[in-house]
Design a protein around this motif. Structure first.
Motif, PDB file in Angstrom:
ATOM      1  N   SER A   1     -32.535 -12.483  22.244  1.00  0.00           N
ATOM      2  CA  SER A   1     -31.293 -12.766  21.525  1.00  0.00           C
ATOM      3  C   SER A   1     -30.096 -12.634  22.464  1.00  0.00           C
ATOM      4  CB  SER A   1     -31.113 -11.811  20.345  1.00  0.00           C
ATOM      5  OG  SER A   1     -32.047 -12.082  19.320  1.00  0.00           O
ATOM      6  N   THR A   2     -29.020 -13.287  22.073  1.00  0.00           N
ATOM      7  CA  THR A   2     -27.737 -13.120  22.743  1.00  0.00           C
ATOM      8  C   THR A   2     -26.799 -12.410  21.786  1.00  0.00           C
ATOM      9  OG1 THR A   2     -28.049 -15.145  24.023  1.00  0.00           O
ATOM     10  CG2 THR A   2     -25.803 -14.301  23.847  1.00  0.00           C
ATOM     11  N   TYR A   3     -26.205 -11.313  22.245  1.00  0.00           N
ATOM     12  CA  TYR A   3     -25.310 -10.521  21.412  1.00  0.00           C
ATOM     13  C   TYR A   3     -23.873 -10.732  21.872  1.00  0.00           C
ATOM     14  CZ  TYR A   3     -29.643  -8.494  19.821  1.00  0.00           C
ATOM     15  OH  TYR A   3     -30.894  -8.343  19.289  1.00  0.00           O
ATOM     16  N   ALA A   4     -22.967 -10.832  20.901  1.00  0.00           N
ATOM     17  CA  ALA A   4     -21.564 -11.135  21.180  1.00  0.00           C
ATOM     18  C   ALA A   4     -20.701 -10.044  20.565  1.00  0.00           C
ATOM     19  CB  ALA A   4     -21.198 -12.499  20.596  1.00  0.00           C
ATOM     20  N   PHE A   5     -19.710  -9.585  21.328  1.00  0.00           N
ATOM     21  CA  PHE A   5     -18.906  -8.420  20.953  1.00  0.00           C
ATOM     22  C   PHE A   5     -17.446  -8.822  20.875  1.00  0.00           C
ATOM     23  CE2 PHE A   5     -22.814  -7.089  22.818  1.00  0.00           C
ATOM     24  CZ  PHE A   5     -23.199  -5.965  22.113  1.00  0.00           C
ATOM     25  N   GLY A   6     -16.814  -8.559  19.703  1.00  0.00           N
ATOM     26  CA  GLY A   6     -15.521  -9.127  19.402  1.00  0.00           C
ATOM     27  C   GLY A   6     -14.338  -8.194  19.579  1.00  0.00           C
ATOM     28  N   SER A   7     -13.164  -8.797  19.501  1.00  0.00           N
ATOM     29  CA  SER A   7     -11.902  -8.098  19.769  1.00  0.00           C
ATOM     30  C   SER A   7     -11.411  -7.248  18.604  1.00  0.00           C
ATOM     31  CB  SER A   7     -10.818  -9.114  20.129  1.00  0.00           C
ATOM     32  OG  SER A   7     -10.602 -10.021  19.050  1.00  0.00           O
ATOM     33  N   THR A   8     -12.086  -7.294  17.449  1.00  0.00           N
ATOM     34  CA  THR A   8     -11.740  -6.392  16.345  1.00  0.00           C
ATOM     35  C   THR A   8     -12.917  -5.513  15.938  1.00  0.00           C
ATOM     36  OG1 THR A   8     -12.312  -8.017  14.619  1.00  0.00           O
ATOM     37  CG2 THR A   8     -10.037  -8.032  15.446  1.00  0.00           C
ATOM     38  N   GLY A   9     -13.996  -5.521  16.742  1.00  0.00           N
ATOM     39  CA  GLY A   9     -15.129  -4.656  16.475  1.00  0.00           C
ATOM     40  C   GLY A   9     -16.354  -5.344  15.920  1.00  0.00           C
ATOM     41  N   SER A  10     -16.305  -6.658  15.730  1.00  0.00           N
ATOM     42  CA  SER A  10     -17.457  -7.386  15.187  1.00  0.00           C
ATOM     43  C   SER A  10     -18.527  -7.579  16.260  1.00  0.00           C
ATOM     44  CB  SER A  10     -17.021  -8.745  14.654  1.00  0.00           C
ATOM     45  OG  SER A  10     -16.064  -8.605  13.633  1.00  0.00           O
ATOM     46  N   ILE A  11     -19.787  -7.508  15.846  1.00  0.00           N
ATOM     47  CA  ILE A  11     -20.923  -7.785  16.729  1.00  0.00           C
ATOM     48  C   ILE A  11     -21.767  -8.860  16.063  1.00  0.00           C
ATOM     49  CG2 ILE A  11     -22.954  -6.847  17.879  1.00  0.00           C
ATOM     50  CD1 ILE A  11     -21.601  -4.116  17.845  1.00  0.00           C
ATOM     51  N   TYR A  12     -22.055  -9.918  16.828  1.00  0.00           N
ATOM     52  CA  TYR A  12     -22.813 -11.056  16.324  1.00  0.00           C
ATOM     53  C   TYR A  12     -24.067 -11.230  17.188  1.00  0.00           C
ATOM     54  CZ  TYR A  12     -18.045 -12.095  14.686  1.00  0.00           C
ATOM     55  OH  TYR A  12     -16.785 -12.018  14.137  1.00  0.00           O
ATOM     56  N   SER A  13     -25.058 -11.951  16.646  1.00  0.00           N
ATOM     57  CA  SER A  13     -26.279 -12.200  17.414  1.00  0.00           C
ATOM     58  C   SER A  13     -26.759 -13.620  17.169  1.00  0.00           C
ATOM     59  CB  SER A  13     -27.378 -11.211  17.022  1.00  0.00           C
ATOM     60  OG  SER A  13     -27.767 -11.408  15.667  1.00  0.00           O
ATOM     61  N   ARG A  14     -27.510 -14.118  18.162  1.00  0.00           N
ATOM     62  CA  ARG A  14     -28.143 -15.423  18.039  1.00  0.00           C
ATOM     63  C   ARG A  14     -29.475 -15.371  18.764  1.00  0.00           C
ATOM     64  NH1 ARG A  14     -25.621 -21.330  19.674  1.00  0.00           N
ATOM     65  NH2 ARG A  14     -27.062 -22.568  18.429  1.00  0.00           N
ATOM     66  N   SER A  15     -30.546 -15.783  18.076  1.00  0.00           N
ATOM     67  CA  SER A  15     -31.884 -15.694  18.629  1.00  0.00           C
ATOM     68  C   SER A  15     -32.293 -16.996  19.290  1.00  0.00           C
ATOM     69  CB  SER A  15     -32.897 -15.346  17.533  1.00  0.00           C
ATOM     70  OG  SER A  15     -32.617 -14.100  16.978  1.00  0.00           O
ATOM     71  N   GLY A  16     -33.279 -16.890  20.178  1.00  0.00           N
ATOM     72  CA  GLY A  16     -33.896 -18.068  20.763  1.00  0.00           C
ATOM     73  C   GLY A  16     -33.005 -18.802  21.733  1.00  0.00           C
TER      74      GLY A  16
END
Length: 444
Positions: free
Chosen positions: A43-58
């Motif tokens: 997965s690729t994890y993404a970290f945001g400027s207000t504290g959000s964390i997102y993910s995307r697989s494959g």
């Protein structure tokens, strides 16, 4: 002299369109992604400027982005992945005054995160740090901590201030070089200087230090050579601790964020914003017999559509595909998203040549026509030629024999555009219009 979306590193010595950029996600993301972490779980994890964390697989072209977690401490200022000696792999991230982590061996990679150790470490974590960048080097996880360097070693031991590089210097970017960590810093005052430093865990103090004559080192990346983007004027410097003269300067200026540098096909790429030409710029070469080149590799999808990209937060390459996060501002409305380079569609490209005066700037020359020599033109593709005389501000289109300005005759190998205009200094430009994966190929 200028161009964009040109594939300049191919084996053939031709001008052709590079890949286009498409928006991968815009609806889910509500803040600027400041760091990407391509993780060992795929997965690729993404970290945001207000504290959000997102993910995307494959692979980049598959699957959707997911919302994973919200850190209530606010903006995420650094992120990384590190596996300890017990085999447990963690994702670490930092906010203003604390480090947090998640055990990635449990809980699932696409599910909302419920097993987060929030505020894992807070002691001596500087709340005044603008960034807490992370990098694995010397067998440890390094974390920038204002003028200090925190480390997590292979056994999981934590030291909040293992290295101190003197008050007034703020660690902004980190990168591994051999067994060393290289630190890029700016100043807490307004000094027109930044520094790069090297350190290894066995040393009591920093090993090397070099000043760069701009307001801070923004992003480090090591490809064929060590590079640092410094200041807000688009300058790229060697990070070799010897030379302080910039290697290249991006026209129109701009800068990268600490997470805004990566490696794509052996080239260093920077997400540049704040200047005239925001987007992904590359520097380097793919063949040792060619010189290193600066190239405006990709314009983001919002730029192509006419919107103003005000910030590019992070750039990464996953399985050969490039991702870039962006922010746009229209009045009081801000939008955020992630773009990716298309593997199937080429972009509209621009080439603007150097100035020609025939060695006699004071003499007027009569330029009759522009002949463009092509590979047989692919069906659906086209091109236009334009010119400037005597350093005019605006370009003019040259015309074909039928008084139109776009050449699109399939399988033709030469296009003749008419000028019939005198001038002392002559510049020529080409607009190349792709069709799907096909592009005009210009030989001369």
């Amino acid at each position: 002299k200028h161009g964009h979306a040109l594939n300049i590193h191919g084996r053939d010595d031709i001008l052709q369109c590079g890949s286009s950029v498409v928006t991968a996600e815009e609806t889910l993301i509500t803040d600027l992604i400041q760091f990407f972490v391509p993780a060992a779980d795929g997965s690729t994890y993404a970290f945001g400027s207000t504290g959000s964390i997102y993910s995307r697989s494959g692979d980049i072209g598959d699957g959707a982005w997911n919302f994973s977690y919200n850190d209530e401490s606010g903006a995420i200022l650094g992120a990384g992945e590190f596996q300890l000696s017990d085999g447990i792999r963690y994702i670490f991230w930092s906010t203003a005054s604390q480090y947090s982590r998640r055990d990635m061996s449990t809980g699932g990679k696409d599910q909302p995160w419920t097993n987060v150790t929030a505020n894992w470490k807070t002691d001596k974590v500087s709340s005044s740090a603008v960034w807490h960048p992370m990098a694995v080097a010397s067998g440890s996880l390094m974390i920038g901590n204002e003028e200090g360097l925190s480390i997590v070693d292979f056994d999981g031991n934590f030291d909040p201030l293992r290295l101190n590089i003197r008050p007034g210097n703020r660690i902004k970017t980190l990168e591994e070089r051999g067994d060393y960590v290289v630190l890029g810093t700016d100043r807490s005052d307004q000094s027109e200087e930044g520094h790069i430093w090297s350190w290894i865990v066995t040393a009591q103090n920093y090993v090397q230090k070099k000043r760069i004559p701009v307001q801070g080192a923004n992003a480090l990346i090591f490809t064929e050579s060590a590079l640092v983007q410094g200041g807000d004027n688009g300058e790229i410097f060697p990070a070799d601790f010897e030379n302080a003269v910039p290697l290249a300067r991006i026209p129109g200026g701009g800068q990268a964020y600490p997470g805004g540098a990566s490696i794509l096909d052996d080239l260093a790429v920077f997400g540049i914003f704040g200047g005239t030409y925001p987007g992904i710029w590359s520097f380097g070469r793919k063949n040792k017999n060619r010189p290193s080149a600066l190239n405006y590799e990709y314009r983001l999808a919002k730029t192509v559509a006419g919107s103003s990209v005000t910030t590019i937060g992070a750039v990464t390459v996953v399985n050969g595909d490039l991702l870039a996060s962006w922010g746009t501002t229209d009045g009081s409305t801000s939008d955020y998203g992630v773009d990716q380079v298309s593997s199937t569609t080429r972009a509209t490209a621009l080439y603007e040549g150097l100035e020609f005066d025939g060695g006699n700037t004071h003499l007027s020359k009569f330029v009759d026509s522009i002949a463009v020599i092509l590979s047989p033109l692919a069906s659906g593709t086209s091109l236009s030629a334009k010119f400037k005389m005597n350093k005019e501000t605006d370009w003019r289109y040259a015309v074909l024999g039928d008084a139109t300005t776009t050449f699109s005759v399939a399988n033709e190998t030469i296009a003749i555009f008419n000028l019939g205009k005198p001038g002392r200094i002559y510049e020529v430009g080409l607009e190349l219009n792709a069709s799907g994966s096909s592009s005009p190929e210009v030989h001369a």
